[in-house]
Design a protein around this motif. Sequence first.
Motif, mmCIF file in Angstrom:
data_model
loop_
_atom_site.group_PDB
_atom_site.id
_atom_site.type_symbol
_atom_site.label_atom_id
_atom_site.label_comp_id
_atom_site.label_asym_id
_atom_site.label_seq_id
_atom_site.Cartn_x
_atom_site.Cartn_y
_atom_site.Cartn_z
ATOM 1 N N GLU A 1 14.761 35.703 -27.730
ATOM 2 C CA GLU A 1 15.818 34.956 -27.035
ATOM 3 C C GLU A 1 17.170 35.610 -27.250
ATOM 4 O O GLU A 1 17.984 35.721 -26.308
ATOM 5 C CB GLU A 1 15.851 33.504 -27.528
ATOM 6 N N LYS B 1 14.454 33.647 -33.583
ATOM 7 C CA LYS B 1 14.016 33.732 -32.183
ATOM 8 C C LYS B 1 14.595 35.014 -31.583
ATOM 9 O O LYS B 1 15.457 34.991 -30.714
ATOM 10 C CB LYS B 1 14.456 32.496 -31.397
ATOM 11 N N LEU C 1 21.553 30.450 -32.385
ATOM 12 C CA LEU C 1 20.378 31.227 -32.785
ATOM 13 C C LEU C 1 20.563 31.902 -34.140
ATOM 14 O O LEU C 1 19.623 32.496 -34.666
ATOM 15 C CB LEU C 1 20.062 32.283 -31.725
#
Length: 289
Positions: free
Chosen positions: A276, A273, A13
């Motif tokens: 997340e 993100k 990520l």
Amino acid sequence: MDISKFLEIAEPLGVLGVKVTQRGRQAAEWLLEDECRRNVYSAAKSYTSCAVGFAVQEGLVSLGEKLVDAFPGELPDEISGNLAKATVRDLLTMCLGQEQGGLMGAQRPVYEEKNWVKLSLGLPFVYEPGTQFVYNNVGPYLAGILVQRRAGCDLVSYLMPRLFEPLGIGNRPTWETDPLGNTFGAGGLLLTLTELHKFGIFCLQGGEWNGRQLLSKKWIEESARCQAVGEDYGYLFWRGEYNSFRADGKYSQLSIILPDQESVVTVVSECRKSSELMRAIYDHVCAQL
């Protein structure tokens, strides 16, 4: 603490580094590369909150002061009833009364008006202050401007002896400025992971550092408490799970303070993100504390 599961999720990520401190001891650390100062974006707002706290404690600023009294020379020709009601406190809660965010990242480079105080106060105050949460850079910007004007120096100079230097940050940080050279208190502060983490520990300790009470514990508590309508937001700090509060910047620049666990979790990232990543922090880091 084993953060391997967290890293399995977080590294793809875009996480660049993480530090975890619990009860004064380092519980975990991971770095993708050597630390350097990076833009922490809106995590800077939490530093501005503390700057206001210092100014309140020094008698320079009052939360109840009306904006029309604080900025008399830059008001619009017609002062709406909602603008007339707005106070310094409303600058800190994202409940200022404006319908849309101003001074946002994509807007700042293209404004023709150089006086952003005048620009900000000229934006419509559609709602009664304190009644609607609208994420907006105008509030923290004006709060920072007020501290600078009352203190007679920029925010970095103001915070160096009060916050940065006591926390061991002796090299002056860079902070974005407006067209007139004023510190932009809503974002654009450059810090390392360790420097951001120290700020989280300072907040966890209620404004105390190395036995010195630098900032009022009451101010930290008020900043961490929900102060907004309809949103988990304090005085320029977000609230979250585990009774946490945090400095939170774009692309997941985070210092999460968990008073019940006597812990701080800090990450710097290039994450698109964020929800997340936040879920991974809660589930695979905070859950272990």
